[in-house]
Write a protein that holds these residues in place. Structure first.
Motif, mmCIF file in Angstrom:
data_model
loop_
_atom_site.group_PDB
_atom_site.id
_atom_site.type_symbol
_atom_site.label_atom_id
_atom_site.label_comp_id
_atom_site.label_asym_id
_atom_site.label_seq_id
_atom_site.Cartn_x
_atom_site.Cartn_y
_atom_site.Cartn_z
ATOM 1 N N GLN A 94 0.813 -1.204 0.000
ATOM 2 C CA GLN A 94 0.000 0.000 0.000
ATOM 3 C C GLN A 94 0.859 1.271 0.000
ATOM 4 O OE1 GLN A 94 -3.426 0.307 -0.218
ATOM 5 N NE2 GLN A 94 -3.269 -1.869 -0.713
ATOM 6 N N GLY A 95 2.174 1.107 -0.167
ATOM 7 C CA GLY A 95 3.070 2.263 -0.258
ATOM 8 C C GLY A 95 3.793 2.589 1.027
ATOM 9 N N GLY A 96 3.606 1.805 2.071
ATOM 10 C CA GLY A 96 4.305 2.048 3.333
ATOM 11 C C GLY A 96 5.760 1.628 3.240
ATOM 12 N N ASP A 97 6.578 2.218 4.084
ATOM 13 C CA ASP A 97 7.988 1.836 4.131
ATOM 14 C C ASP A 97 8.519 2.022 5.547
ATOM 15 O OD1 ASP A 97 8.454 4.566 4.457
ATOM 16 O OD2 ASP A 97 9.068 4.862 2.394
ATOM 17 N N TYR A 98 9.833 1.838 5.690
ATOM 18 C CA TYR A 98 10.450 1.859 7.015
ATOM 19 C C TYR A 98 10.343 3.219 7.692
ATOM 20 C CZ TYR A 98 12.133 -2.618 5.514
ATOM 21 O OH TYR A 98 12.178 -3.906 5.074
ATOM 22 N N SER A 99 10.208 4.281 6.933
ATOM 23 C CA SER A 99 10.088 5.609 7.532
ATOM 24 C C SER A 99 8.714 5.826 8.164
ATOM 25 C CB SER A 99 10.377 6.695 6.496
ATOM 26 O OG SER A 99 9.402 6.673 5.471
ATOM 27 N N HIS A 100 7.766 4.928 7.882
ATOM 28 C CA HIS A 100 6.415 5.030 8.456
ATOM 29 C C HIS A 100 6.130 3.880 9.427
ATOM 30 C CE1 HIS A 100 6.057 7.190 4.529
ATOM 31 N NE2 HIS A 100 5.602 8.092 5.361
ATOM 32 N N PHE A 104 2.570 2.008 10.852
ATOM 33 C CA PHE A 104 2.321 0.574 10.728
ATOM 34 C C PHE A 104 1.848 0.007 12.067
ATOM 35 C CE2 PHE A 104 4.221 -3.662 11.496
ATOM 36 C CZ PHE A 104 3.462 -4.401 10.615
ATOM 37 N N ILE A 105 2.545 0.339 13.134
ATOM 38 C CA ILE A 105 2.189 -0.144 14.476
ATOM 39 C C ILE A 105 0.803 0.367 14.869
ATOM 40 C CG2 ILE A 105 2.792 -0.025 16.937
ATOM 41 C CD1 ILE A 105 4.639 -1.839 15.290
ATOM 42 N N GLU A 106 0.543 1.618 14.594
ATOM 43 C CA GLU A 106 -0.739 2.237 14.956
ATOM 44 C C GLU A 106 -1.909 1.572 14.225
ATOM 45 O OE1 GLU A 106 -2.792 6.501 14.075
ATOM 46 O OE2 GLU A 106 -0.703 6.546 14.757
ATOM 47 N N ILE A 119 11.148 -6.852 11.657
ATOM 48 C CA ILE A 119 11.196 -6.073 10.417
ATOM 49 C C ILE A 119 12.590 -5.524 10.160
ATOM 50 C CG2 ILE A 119 10.305 -3.991 9.289
ATOM 51 C CD1 ILE A 119 7.587 -4.739 10.647
ATOM 52 N N SER A 120 13.288 -5.082 11.201
ATOM 53 C CA SER A 120 14.646 -4.586 10.985
ATOM 54 C C SER A 120 15.564 -5.725 10.553
ATOM 55 C CB SER A 120 15.196 -3.876 12.227
ATOM 56 O OG SER A 120 15.304 -4.756 13.313
ATOM 57 N N LYS A 121 15.345 -6.932 11.074
ATOM 58 C CA LYS A 121 16.137 -8.089 10.646
ATOM 59 C C LYS A 121 15.865 -8.383 9.171
ATOM 60 C CE LYS A 121 17.037 -12.940 11.467
ATOM 61 N NZ LYS A 121 16.505 -14.184 11.944
ATOM 62 N N GLU A 122 14.589 -8.366 8.770
ATOM 63 C CA GLU A 122 14.234 -8.593 7.365
ATOM 64 C C GLU A 122 14.861 -7.522 6.478
ATOM 65 O OE1 GLU A 122 12.283 -11.078 5.876
ATOM 66 O OE2 GLU A 122 12.457 -12.059 7.817
ATOM 67 N N PHE A 123 14.807 -6.260 6.938
ATOM 68 C CA PHE A 123 15.382 -5.165 6.166
ATOM 69 C C PHE A 123 16.885 -5.358 6.007
ATOM 70 C CE2 PHE A 123 17.554 -1.049 6.077
ATOM 71 C CZ PHE A 123 17.036 -0.538 4.903
#
Length: 194
Positions: A94-100, A104-106, A119-123
């Motif tokens: 949907q266009g989300g990324d690590y800066s958002h 995502f959590i919200e 997610i940081s491990k996947e990144f």
């Protein structure tokens, strides 16, 4: 995509797995499934993470509890991890990324610390894989640019160019002799010699 739309998508996916998944009061259980019986339920305050967690149990055919304490169950840990990855995948589409990440959590209701770790491990794994794939290509590009600069500088010292000794060029700029072919092509391009 907002939380309500995400909940609707996940509920539909659970129902597509042949689970009778109903809204109700389930004795302080936010969401649950019994894949073997084809039953499940959720309370009105269930978040996308809760639904994705139950979907993971269904997809993995988790028909039993690991014990009274879910925190020590490998099925629960796997369901948490897979739920986070599923929701993250949907978020990225949907266009989300690590800066958002906080958004995502919200939206999803995922646990912050666990989500961040996964997610940081996947990144990091993705970043390392991309670097591994493109490192040779990037090094060649950087070396080609450096050799181009050195070659332009080198020929600027000549009034008349009759011939260029590539080995002398490489030694003048402290370059490894393995760059001979690259340097030769660069001089041919610069001097218009094919």
């Amino acid at each position: 995509m907002d939380e309500q739309e995400l909940n609707s998508l996940l509920i539909c996916e659970i129902e597509n797995q042949h689970i009778d998944y109903r809204l109700g009061d389930w004795n302080n259980q936010v969401a649950w499934v019994a894949p073997l019986l084809g039953l499940g339920g959720y309370e009105k305050n269930a978040r996308p993470f809760d639904h994705a967690h139950e979907l993971s149990h269904i997809l993995n055919h988790d028909d039993y509890r690991g014990g009274d304490c879910d925190t020590t169950s490998p099925n629960e840990s796997r369901a948490h991890r897979e739920a986070i990855l599923l929701l993250w995948d949907m978020f990225e589409k949907q266009g989300g990324d690590y800066s958002h990440f906080n958004l995502f959590i919200e939206i999803t209701g995922c646990p912050y610390d666990f989500s961040y770790a996964i997610i940081s491990k996947e990144f990091n794994e993705m970043y390392e894989a991309i670097n591994e794939i493109f490192v040779d290509e990037l090094n060649i590009k950087i070396k080609k640019e450096q050799i181009h600069k050195f070659a332009v500088d080198y020929i600027s010292y000549f009034d008349i160019i009759e011939s260029i000794n590539i080995y002398n060029f490489l030694e003048a700029y402290n370059l490894n002799h393995s760059f001979y072919d690259l340097a030769e092509r660069e001089f041919q391009e610069l001097l218009g010699v094919a």
